[in-house]
Design a protein around this motif. Structure first.
Motif, mmCIF file in Angstrom:
data_model
loop_
_atom_site.group_PDB
_atom_site.id
_atom_site.type_symbol
_atom_site.label_atom_id
_atom_site.label_comp_id
_atom_site.label_asym_id
_atom_site.label_seq_id
_atom_site.Cartn_x
_atom_site.Cartn_y
_atom_site.Cartn_z
ATOM 1 N N GLN A 84 0.834 -1.204 0.000
ATOM 2 C CA GLN A 84 0.000 0.000 0.000
ATOM 3 C C GLN A 84 0.871 1.257 0.000
ATOM 4 O O GLN A 84 1.793 1.380 0.815
ATOM 5 N N PRO A 85 0.587 2.199 -0.906
ATOM 6 C CA PRO A 85 1.384 3.431 -0.972
ATOM 7 C C PRO A 85 0.972 4.429 0.103
ATOM 8 O O PRO A 85 0.141 5.312 -0.126
ATOM 9 N N ALA A 86 1.520 4.285 1.289
ATOM 10 C CA ALA A 86 1.186 5.181 2.401
ATOM 11 C C ALA A 86 2.444 5.403 3.223
ATOM 12 O O ALA A 86 3.315 4.528 3.324
ATOM 13 N N SER A 87 2.523 6.573 3.823
ATOM 14 C CA SER A 87 3.691 6.885 4.649
ATOM 15 C C SER A 87 3.631 6.161 5.985
ATOM 16 O O SER A 87 4.660 5.856 6.581
ATOM 17 N N ARG A 88 2.416 5.859 6.493
ATOM 18 C CA ARG A 88 2.250 5.113 7.733
ATOM 19 C C ARG A 88 1.342 3.928 7.463
ATOM 20 O O ARG A 88 0.272 4.068 6.872
ATOM 21 N N ARG A 89 1.770 2.753 7.918
ATOM 22 C CA ARG A 89 0.997 1.538 7.685
ATOM 23 C C ARG A 89 0.902 0.770 8.998
ATOM 24 O O ARG A 89 1.921 0.370 9.570
ATOM 25 N N LEU A 90 -0.316 0.579 9.461
ATOM 26 C CA LEU A 90 -0.585 -0.039 10.759
ATOM 27 C C LEU A 90 -1.139 -1.442 10.555
ATOM 28 O O LEU A 90 -2.128 -1.636 9.842
ATOM 29 N N LEU A 91 -0.491 -2.430 11.187
ATOM 30 C CA LEU A 91 -0.963 -3.814 11.177
ATOM 31 C C LEU A 91 -1.582 -4.098 12.540
ATOM 32 O O LEU A 91 -0.884 -4.261 13.535
ATOM 33 N N LEU A 92 -2.892 -4.146 12.597
ATOM 34 C CA LEU A 92 -3.641 -4.302 13.840
ATOM 35 C C LEU A 92 -4.128 -5.746 13.945
ATOM 36 O O LEU A 92 -4.841 -6.232 13.059
ATOM 37 N N ILE A 93 -3.748 -6.438 15.014
ATOM 38 C CA ILE A 93 -4.058 -7.851 15.200
ATOM 39 C C ILE A 93 -4.983 -8.008 16.402
ATOM 40 O O ILE A 93 -4.688 -7.504 17.493
ATOM 41 N N ILE A 94 -6.107 -8.711 16.206
ATOM 42 C CA ILE A 94 -7.053 -8.993 17.284
ATOM 43 C C ILE A 94 -6.991 -10.487 17.578
ATOM 44 O O ILE A 94 -7.167 -11.307 16.682
ATOM 45 N N THR A 95 -6.752 -10.847 18.833
ATOM 46 C CA THR A 95 -6.672 -12.251 19.204
ATOM 47 C C THR A 95 -7.182 -12.452 20.618
ATOM 48 O O THR A 95 -7.328 -11.489 21.380
ATOM 49 N N ASP A 96 -7.460 -13.714 20.950
ATOM 50 C CA ASP A 96 -7.929 -14.036 22.301
ATOM 51 C C ASP A 96 -6.998 -15.008 23.011
ATOM 52 O O ASP A 96 -7.338 -15.530 24.069
ATOM 53 N N GLY A 97 -5.832 -15.272 22.438
ATOM 54 C CA GLY A 97 -4.905 -16.197 23.076
ATOM 55 C C GLY A 97 -3.567 -16.201 22.367
ATOM 56 O O GLY A 97 -3.370 -15.520 21.363
ATOM 57 N N LYS A 98 -2.648 -17.005 22.890
ATOM 58 C CA LYS A 98 -1.308 -17.061 22.320
ATOM 59 C C LYS A 98 -1.268 -18.010 21.135
ATOM 60 O O LYS A 98 -2.185 -18.816 20.940
ATOM 61 N N PRO A 99 -0.212 -17.947 20.311
ATOM 62 C CA PRO A 99 -0.119 -18.834 19.137
ATOM 63 C C PRO A 99 -0.151 -20.307 19.555
ATOM 64 O O PRO A 99 0.492 -20.707 20.528
ATOM 65 N N ASN A 100 -0.902 -21.100 18.798
ATOM 66 C CA ASN A 100 -0.960 -22.536 19.077
ATOM 67 C C ASN A 100 -1.464 -23.278 17.860
ATOM 68 O O ASN A 100 -2.094 -22.695 16.975
ATOM 69 N N ASP A 101 -1.182 -24.553 17.810
ATOM 70 C CA ASP A 101 -1.668 -25.439 16.756
ATOM 71 C C ASP A 101 -1.538 -26.869 17.268
ATOM 72 O O ASP A 101 -1.095 -27.099 18.395
ATOM 73 N N LEU A 102 -1.904 -27.834 16.443
ATOM 74 C CA LEU A 102 -1.909 -29.222 16.890
ATOM 75 C C LEU A 102 -0.522 -29.830 16.989
ATOM 76 O O LEU A 102 -0.355 -30.900 17.554
ATOM 77 N N ASP A 103 0.495 -29.200 16.429
ATOM 78 C CA ASP A 103 1.833 -29.761 16.446
ATOM 79 C C ASP A 103 2.693 -28.990 17.450
ATOM 80 O O ASP A 103 2.180 -28.423 18.409
ATOM 81 N N ILE A 104 3.992 -28.929 17.206
ATOM 82 C CA ILE A 104 4.895 -28.269 18.150
ATOM 83 C C ILE A 104 4.679 -26.766 18.212
ATOM 84 O O ILE A 104 5.313 -26.090 19.023
ATOM 85 N N TYR A 105 3.806 -26.235 17.376
ATOM 86 C CA TYR A 105 3.549 -24.792 17.391
ATOM 87 C C TYR A 105 2.943 -24.337 18.718
ATOM 88 O O TYR A 105 2.941 -23.147 19.029
ATOM 89 N N ASP A 106 2.416 -25.267 19.494
ATOM 90 C CA ASP A 106 1.819 -24.903 20.771
ATOM 91 C C ASP A 106 2.865 -24.592 21.835
ATOM 92 O O ASP A 106 2.544 -24.045 22.881
ATOM 93 N N SER A 107 4.108 -24.916 21.562
ATOM 94 C CA SER A 107 5.168 -24.696 22.530
ATOM 95 C C SER A 107 5.894 -23.382 22.224
ATOM 96 O O SER A 107 5.338 -22.476 21.583
ATOM 97 N N ARG A 108 7.129 -23.282 22.654
ATOM 98 C CA ARG A 108 7.904 -22.072 22.408
ATOM 99 C C ARG A 108 8.147 -21.864 20.911
ATOM 100 O O ARG A 108 8.388 -20.744 20.459
ATOM 101 N N TYR A 109 8.077 -22.943 20.152
ATOM 102 C CA TYR A 109 8.257 -22.865 18.698
ATOM 103 C C TYR A 109 7.308 -21.822 18.104
ATOM 104 O O TYR A 109 7.707 -20.987 17.284
ATOM 105 N N GLY A 110 6.037 -21.867 18.486
ATOM 106 C CA GLY A 110 5.065 -20.917 17.954
ATOM 107 C C GLY A 110 5.330 -19.496 18.412
ATOM 108 O O GLY A 110 5.139 -18.542 17.654
ATOM 109 N N ILE A 111 5.742 -19.337 19.660
ATOM 110 C CA ILE A 111 6.065 -18.000 20.170
ATOM 111 C C ILE A 111 7.212 -17.392 19.375
ATOM 112 O O ILE A 111 7.158 -16.218 18.954
#
Length: 614
Positions: free
Chosen positions: A525-552
């Motif tokens: 996007q051609p803008a001088s300021r670009r904001l990435l706003l993330i909405i979540t209800d918990g920490k990164p996780n998945d069914l594999d090792i992503y639930d551990s420090r790997y995902g963090i």
């Protein structure tokens, strides 16, 4: 009366045995934040989480009073591994509360200076202690007080047999002057006991944290639910892996028929099923010295697990293209794994057009009125060389300059210019299965997120800022769903509202890949300021090792990549435990915790104003 006398005896003999002072106890929850800050300030790995260590039998000799009282058989000691800094859940070994608190801080400093983990336990702790005392001399006085108090509670070498006394003397010398003893003398008798626990040292990382993870037949670690407890209260258990027992020919248990009762009174009881969870399982596991684990290569037949009620292909969202291969950061190898994940952009095919829900109409009108003040306005520029009107102040100043023999420096006209808000925002919403959790009798988290996206869109439409809205969830690394709700090229209209209203809880939260794709879109996007706003209800996780420090670590790397692209990532969460991991992911000023989820729809637009005001 007997119970009363027994209680008095127990309290007296336990206190007389020493080694435990409840009135001076300090809990890990009270010093967790301080110990974590000290650990990281002294150079400790910032990715480690602080959690409680489980007590275990040490097998060392005890005072006769301790044997009489049945106390001091088990003890919890500090340790660290690749993911966790484990500290005792409670320290009450000294009669002074300040000493117990200082022991927590010393263990945190020792773990941060553990520069030789490959060395034997005896040598490793001496090196770490010497490193702390040399680099941070302000801890010397506290350390000397801790050593004196600890040695006072240990058994005197004169009361031990020769080989045990030699080990005890070496430990005392190593505590008094770290680095002065090369090695621990060996035990020479089969009747000898191991040395008493050294409370000022760390033990080896030979334990496995299995309190909230179990091994699946495929070899992955499968999370058994989102953590409802604080990290400081989770305990690690000592575990071993064993072969699967062969129960094909179990031993027959003999019994005498005469042992059966001749009559029984009918009693109505609740019969447990094999699938019922044992409510005392965690207490039983805590009392065990060692947990034995095995992989039998078979799935559990008596248990049916569903990720979600999976939609059919006809009812699911429509994929856009063949999918995108994205990299993923493996912190264990310190390298980026190319094309490790498959992200599939999707769009709802049957969303249709929809109007703004009536319950949001009043709030939307209020927000549009407030945000209209941020819309670009025309303003007058003074002292211009030409323009539709004269600048009276500038003309008078120019006339005065000419009369005094000076050359006028400014023009004499007024001109209008349009003030542009040169910024773009991408809103990335977590649509994992945890958003299906209720927050009231009538609303779920997903409902709050849906209302937030609608009100956010209404507010930004009034300002004229460019924005895009996307959602994501995942089911392992080859199935990351990236939902298009509104792109930067499209307008926020009835069709966009329809897509937002059809969002539903998905699977898990593989956040790193979603942030990388969102950052790539926003960076165009051609803008001088670009904001990435993330909405979540918990920490990164998945069914594999992503639930551990790997995902963090992968998420943290994705945030760093977004910053290198010139973006401003910011996380908004409703997770009350987010303070334990979000500062590591986004920095101390890169996130906001909404304590009441129902306030998210009204606070999100106002938060956007604060972030874009600078």
């Amino acid at each position: 009366m007997e119970e009363f006398i027994g209680k008095l005896w127990h309290n007296w003999v336990t206190k007389a045995a020493a080694g435990h002072y409840p009135e001076a106890a300090v809990k890990l929850a009270d010093v967790e934040k301080t110990a974590g800050i000290l650990f990281r300030a002294f150079g400790g790995d910032p990715g480690l989480k602080v959690a409680a260590a489980t007590s275990a039998e040490h097998g060392a000799r005890r005072h006769w009073l301790q044997r009489l009282a049945g106390s001091n058989e088990r003890i919890a000691q500090g340790r660290r591994d690749a993911e966790t800094l484990r500290l005792p859940a409670e320290i009450a070994v000294f009669p002074e509360k300040s000493l117990n608190r200082d022991l927590y801080l010393w263990l945190a400093a020792l773990a941060a200076s553990d520069i030789a983990p490959e060395q034997p336990w005896f040598t490793r702790n001496q090196i770490a202690s010497r490193t702390v005392l040399e680099h941070y001399p302000g801890l010397n006085d506290r350390y000397r007080r801790l050593v004196a108090a600890h040695l006072a509670g240990r058994i005197d070498p004169g009361q031990m047999q020769a080989d045990e006394a030699a080990q005890e003397s070496a430990i005392r010398q190593a505590l008094a002057q770290p680095g002065s003893v090369d090695g621990l003398p060996p035990l020479t008798s089969l009747k000898s006991r191991p040395p008493q626990p050294v409370l000022l040292w760390l033990i080896g990382a030979d334990k496995i944290d299995i309190t909230d993870q179990v091994a699946d037949p495929n070899g992955d670690l499968t999370p058994e639910g989102s953590g409802g407890k604080a990290e400081a209260t989770r305990e690690a258990h000592k575990a071993e892996q064993v072969e699967t027992p062969d129960n094909k020919t179990p031993m027959m248990v003999m019994f005498r028929a005469e042992s059966l009762p001749t009559w029984a009174e009918y009693v109505r009881v609740n019969r447990a099923f094999d699938d019922d969870e044992d409510p005392n399982a965690s207490d039983a596991a805590r009392d065990l010295n060692k947990l034995s684990l095995t992989r039998d290569g078979e799935s559990a037949k008596s248990r049916v697990k569903f990720d979600l009620d999976l939609p059919s292909a006809a009812e699911d969202d429509t994929p856009i293209g063949p999918g995108l291969a994205l990299p993923e950061w493996d912190y264990r190898k310190s390298q980026m794994l190319p094309a490790h994940c498959l992200l599939q952009p999707m769009v709802a095919h049957d969303a249709g057009e929809a109007a703004l829900p009536q319950e949001l109409a009043a709030t939307a009108r209020k927000l549009r009125g407030q945000f209209a003040a941020l819309a670009p306005q025309r303003r007058w520029l003074k002292g211009q060389p030409d323009g539709p009107e004269l600048d009276v102040d500038s003309c008078v100043r120019n006339h005065a300059d000419r009369a005094s023999g000076h050359t006028p420096e400014a023009g004499g006209h007024l001109a209008q210019a349009r003030c542009e808000r040169d910024l773009a925002c991408l809103l990335l919403a977590d649509l994992s299965m945890s958003t299906d959790a209720p927050i009231s009798n009538s609303h779920r988290i997903i409902d709050v997120i849906r209302d937030s996206l609608l009100l956010f869109s209404e507010a930004l439409t009034a300002t004229g800022d460019r924005f895009g809205i996307y959602g994501f969830s995942s089911l392992r690394r080859q199935n990351i769903r990236f939902h298009l709700l509104k792109d930067f090229a499209g307008r926020y209209d009835a069709a966009a509202r329809g897509r937002i209203l059809t969002i539903k809880p998905g699977y898990y939260t593989r956040m790193g890949a979603a942030i990388r794709q969102a950052a790539a879109i926003l960076a165009e996007q051609p803008a001088s300021r670009r904001l990435l706003l993330i909405i979540t209800d918990g920490k990164p996780n998945d069914l594999d090792i992503y639930d551990s420090r790997y995902g963090i670590e992968d998420t943290r790397m994705a945030v760093h990549e977004a910053r290198r692209l010139g973006l401003t990532p910011f996380c908004v969460t409703i997770d009350h435990e987010a303070g334990a991991y979000l500062p590591y992911l986004f920095g101390p000023a890169g996130f906001c915790v909404i304590r009441k989820p129902e306030e998210l729809p009204s606070r999100l637009p106002l938060l956007y104003v604060q972030l874009t005001r600078q």
